[in-house]
Write a protein that holds these residues in place. Structure first.
Motif, PDB file in Angstrom:
ATOM      1  N   ASP A  77       0.657  -1.254  -0.053  1.00 16.57           N
ATOM      2  CA  ASP A  77       0.003   0.027  -0.030  1.00 16.57           C
ATOM      3  C   ASP A  77       0.793   1.111  -0.055  1.00 16.57           C
ATOM      4  O   ASP A  77       1.562   1.313   0.935  1.00 16.57           O
ATOM      5  N   ALA A  78       0.501   2.368  -1.091  1.00 11.26           N
ATOM      6  CA  ALA A  78       1.240   3.236  -1.059  1.00 11.26           C
ATOM      7  C   ALA A  78       0.530   4.509  -0.546  1.00 11.26           C
ATOM      8  O   ALA A  78       0.813   5.968  -0.984  1.00 11.26           O
ATOM      9  N   GLU A  79      -0.598   4.334   0.000  1.00  8.36           N
ATOM     10  CA  GLU A  79      -1.670   5.622   0.434  1.00  8.36           C
ATOM     11  C   GLU A  79      -0.906   6.584   1.091  1.00  8.36           C
ATOM     12  O   GLU A  79      -0.845   7.778   0.947  1.00  8.36           O
ATOM     13  N   GLY A  80      -0.120   6.151   1.995  1.00  9.55           N
ATOM     14  CA  GLY A  80       0.622   6.952   3.025  1.00  9.55           C
ATOM     15  C   GLY A  80       1.693   8.004   2.331  1.00  9.55           C
ATOM     16  O   GLY A  80       2.235   8.992   3.032  1.00  9.55           O
ATOM     17  N   ILE A  81       2.274   7.501   1.158  1.00 10.22           N
ATOM     18  CA  ILE A  81       3.389   8.315   0.383  1.00 10.22           C
ATOM     19  C   ILE A  81       2.771   8.972  -0.752  1.00 10.22           C
ATOM     20  O   ILE A  81       3.652   9.778  -1.403  1.00 10.22           O
ATOM     21  N   TRP A  82       1.650   8.687  -1.251  1.00  7.24           N
ATOM     22  CA  TRP A  82       1.112   9.359  -2.409  1.00  7.24           C
ATOM     23  C   TRP A  82       0.890  10.822  -2.193  1.00  7.24           C
ATOM     24  O   TRP A  82       0.648  11.226  -1.148  1.00  7.24           O
ATOM     25  N   GLY A  83       1.514  11.642  -2.970  1.00  4.26           N
ATOM     26  CA  GLY A  83       1.586  13.185  -2.810  1.00  4.26           C
ATOM     27  C   GLY A  83       2.720  13.765  -2.239  1.00  4.26           C
ATOM     28  O   GLY A  83       2.876  14.872  -1.959  1.00  4.26           O
ATOM     29  N   THR A  84       3.797  12.667  -2.006  1.00  2.00           N
ATOM     30  CA  THR A  84       5.011  13.296  -1.673  1.00  2.00           C
ATOM     31  C   THR A  84       6.023  13.230  -2.578  1.00  2.00           C
ATOM     32  O   THR A  84       5.857  12.714  -3.761  1.00  2.00           O
ATOM     33  N   SER A  85       7.328  14.103  -2.515  1.00  2.00           N
ATOM     34  CA  SER A  85       8.193  14.219  -3.343  1.00  2.00           C
ATOM     35  C   SER A  85       9.225  12.980  -3.386  1.00  2.00           C
ATOM     36  O   SER A  85       9.158  11.941  -2.767  1.00  2.00           O
ATOM     37  N   VAL A  86      10.011  12.884  -4.573  1.00  2.00           N
ATOM     38  CA  VAL A  86      10.815  11.713  -4.777  1.00  2.00           C
ATOM     39  C   VAL A  86      11.641  11.757  -3.480  1.00  2.00           C
ATOM     40  O   VAL A  86      12.077  10.425  -2.999  1.00  2.00           O
ATOM     41  N   ALA A  87      12.158  12.862  -3.037  1.00  2.00           N
ATOM     42  CA  ALA A  87      13.331  12.401  -1.585  1.00  2.00           C
ATOM     43  C   ALA A  87      12.394  12.207  -0.849  1.00  2.00           C
ATOM     44  O   ALA A  87      12.871  11.280   0.217  1.00  2.00           O
ATOM     45  N   GLU A  88      11.319  12.583  -0.449  1.00  2.00           N
ATOM     46  CA  GLU A  88      10.489  12.187   0.781  1.00  2.00           C
ATOM     47  C   GLU A  88      10.079  10.587   0.489  1.00  2.00           C
ATOM     48  O   GLU A  88       9.967   9.964   1.398  1.00  2.00           O
ATOM     49  N   THR A  89       9.631  10.257  -0.858  1.00  2.00           N
ATOM     50  CA  THR A  89       9.325   8.956  -0.785  1.00  2.00           C
ATOM     51  C   THR A  89      10.337   7.916  -0.609  1.00  2.00           C
ATOM     52  O   THR A  89      10.211   6.933  -0.102  1.00  2.00           O
ATOM     53  N   THR A  90      11.431   8.221  -1.089  1.00  2.00           N
ATOM     54  CA  THR A  90      12.753   7.537  -1.052  1.00  2.00           C
ATOM     55  C   THR A  90      12.954   7.203   0.411  1.00  2.00           C
ATOM     56  O   THR A  90      13.417   6.152   0.994  1.00  2.00           O
ATOM     57  N   LYS A  91      12.999   8.575   1.180  1.00  2.00           N
ATOM     58  CA  LYS A  91      13.401   8.351   2.646  1.00  2.00           C
ATOM     59  C   LYS A  91      12.310   7.486   3.465  1.00  2.00           C
ATOM     60  O   LYS A  91      12.654   6.678   3.995  1.00  2.00           O
ATOM     61  N   SER A  92      11.057   7.785   3.086  1.00  5.87           N
ATOM     62  CA  SER A  92       9.901   6.639   3.888  1.00  5.87           C
ATOM     63  C   SER A  92      10.060   5.540   3.329  1.00  5.87           C
ATOM     64  O   SER A  92      10.157   4.642   4.326  1.00  5.87           O
ATOM     65  N   ILE A  93      10.395   5.030   2.463  1.00  5.99           N
ATOM     66  CA  ILE A  93      10.610   3.653   1.943  1.00  5.99           C
ATOM     67  C   ILE A  93      11.609   3.115   2.463  1.00  5.99           C
ATOM     68  O   ILE A  93      11.737   2.111   3.161  1.00  5.99           O
ATOM     69  N   LYS A  94      12.737   3.835   2.572  1.00  4.77           N
ATOM     70  CA  LYS A  94      14.195   3.110   3.137  1.00  4.77           C
ATOM     71  C   LYS A  94      14.035   3.098   4.797  1.00  4.77           C
ATOM     72  O   LYS A  94      14.303   2.222   5.447  1.00  4.77           O
ATOM     73  N   ASP A  95      13.087   4.171   5.313  1.00  3.51           N
ATOM     74  CA  ASP A  95      12.662   3.842   6.635  1.00  3.51           C
ATOM     75  C   ASP A  95      11.947   3.025   7.090  1.00  3.51           C
ATOM     76  O   ASP A  95      12.064   2.075   7.978  1.00  3.51           O
ATOM     77  N   ALA A  96      10.935   2.405   5.977  1.00  7.29           N
ATOM     78  CA  ALA A  96       9.950   1.280   6.302  1.00  7.29           C
ATOM     79  C   ALA A  96      10.949   0.080   6.057  1.00  7.29           C
ATOM     80  O   ALA A  96      10.565  -0.839   6.736  1.00  7.29           O
ATOM     81  N   LEU A  97      11.773  -0.008   5.231  1.00  7.13           N
ATOM     82  CA  LEU A  97      12.351  -1.337   4.694  1.00  7.13           C
ATOM     83  C   LEU A  97      13.580  -1.799   5.025  1.00  7.13           C
ATOM     84  O   LEU A  97      14.152  -2.725   5.142  1.00  7.13           O
ATOM     85  N   GLY A  98      14.217  -0.432   5.272  1.00  6.64           N
ATOM     86  CA  GLY A  98      15.732  -0.580   5.423  1.00  6.64           C
ATOM     87  C   GLY A  98      16.718   0.148   4.444  1.00  6.64           C
ATOM     88  O   GLY A  98      16.238   0.195   3.318  1.00  6.64           O
ATOM     89  N   LYS A  99      17.948   0.390   4.859  1.00  4.49           N
ATOM     90  CA  LYS A  99      18.670   1.270   3.867  1.00  4.49           C
ATOM     91  C   LYS A  99      19.378   0.520   2.667  1.00  4.49           C
ATOM     92  O   LYS A  99      19.829   0.751   1.953  1.00  4.49           O
ATOM     93  N   ARG A 100      19.474  -0.985   2.938  1.00  4.31           N
ATOM     94  CA  ARG A 100      19.653  -1.742   1.740  1.00  4.31           C
ATOM     95  C   ARG A 100      18.843  -1.684   0.811  1.00  4.31           C
ATOM     96  O   ARG A 100      19.248  -2.086  -0.654  1.00  4.31           O
ATOM     97  N   PHE A 101      17.566  -1.225   0.700  1.00  8.09           N
ATOM     98  CA  PHE A 101      16.601  -1.054  -0.457  1.00  8.09           C
ATOM     99  C   PHE A 101      17.297   0.331  -1.329  1.00  8.09           C
ATOM    100  O   PHE A 101      17.419   1.185  -0.713  1.00  8.09           O
ATOM    101  N   ASN A 102      17.134   0.053  -2.641  1.00  8.49           N
ATOM    102  CA  ASN A 102      17.234   1.356  -3.425  1.00  8.49           C
ATOM    103  C   ASN A 102      15.856   1.585  -4.122  1.00  8.49           C
ATOM    104  O   ASN A 102      14.976   0.592  -4.528  1.00  8.49           O
TER     105      ASN A 102
END
Ligand code: SF4
Length: 263
Positions: free
Chosen positions: A88-113
């Motif tokens: 689900d990406a409802e929580g990151i829809w409407g955010t910038s590239v930098a914000e989206t990247t940070k949110s996903i790395k925070d959720a999954l871990g820094k090993r994700f690109n």
């Protein structure tokens, strides 16, 4: 694709694809492409990007990804060492590239690109891009709008899959020869020193420098924004895509004023 497919409809596809050398030590081979039917031109649309994402897709266990259909709600794709799932990406829809990247790395871990769209792609801007590694762009033909039309916010990849080489030693020698060739080239020397801004003066002299949205092909203040000016005023470092000896990427810092930023 069937003839007449709507570029922003469910039947269009985005095909992300690496090359056979992506992820190896072969110089400048970390790049990848994405193709689609362009919403900007209605024709073949292709863009190519660098950074580390192509290598990381390979390490996740895949040569490429084909995206088709439309999700009922915003989602992002997680590809983790041979497995893929939509989240689900409802929580990151409407955010910038930098914000989206940070949110996903925070959720999954820094090993994700992360390869993702910003709000332009969500809003189907027909020249919007898909970005990876925050700053690297699949910047042509409106790929971001096609991703937005599928309600796909991002693709996060990670893994540690090893590559099999038929003759590791011969490959290493061939890669070194290619790397030596690149290192001795004039193109590498100028790209390393000035980045892609090395071409600015040349295209300006030739009348091909897009100025004021192409009202002019020459810029009267080119000297203030060309490669030497960047080096003198804002350059703080250089950055290379995976396995690239050229390192044309710039790291800059604007210390003050309304354009103050770093990246
Ligand atoms: S660092 Fe520059 S030259 Fe090297 S692969 Fe990336 S974009 Fe190309």
């Amino acid at each position: 694709l069937e003839k007449g497919v709507d570029p922003l409809g469910p039947d269009n596809k985005i095909i992300y694809m690496t090359g056979p050398l992506t992820g190896t030590i072969s110089p400048s081979s970390g790049r990848f492409s994405a193709v689609t039917k362009s919403p900007l031109t209605g024709l073949w649309g292709e863009a190519n990007s660098g950074g580390q994402w192509g290598r990381d897709l390979k390490r996740a266990g895949f040569d490429g990804i084909i995206i088709e259909g439309v999700a009922p709600r915003p989602v992002y794709l997680v590809v983790d060492h041979g497995k893929a799932e939509l989240r689900d990406a409802e929580g990151i829809w409407g955010t910038s590239v930098a914000e989206t990247t940070k949110s996903i790395k925070d959720a999954l871990g820094k090993r994700f690109n992360v390869s993702c769209i910003g709000v332009a792609g969500e809003n189907l801007v027909r020249y919007s891009a898909i970005l990876n590694d925050v700053h690297r762009a699949l910047g042509r033909c409106g790929l971001g709008a096609v991703m937005g039309s599928k309600r796909l916010k991002a693709i996060a990849v990670a893994g540690n899959q090893k590559f099999t080489l038929a003759d590791r030693e011969a490959f290493r020698e061939a890669a070194k020869r290619a790397s030596d060739f690149a290192n001795e080239s004039l193109l590498k020397m100028t790209l390393e020193v000035y980045g892609t801004a090395m071409v600015l003066d040349l295209v300006n002299v030739k009348g091909g420098f897009p100025t004021r949205n192409w009202q002019s092909g020459t810029c009267s203040y080119a000297d203030a924004i060309n490669g030497p000016a960047i080096n003198e005023k804002i350059l703080v470092g250089r950055k290379a895509c995976f396995a690239c000896p050229i390192a044309c990427g710039r790291v800059i810092e604007v210390k003050s004023g309304k354009y103050a930023c770093q990246g």
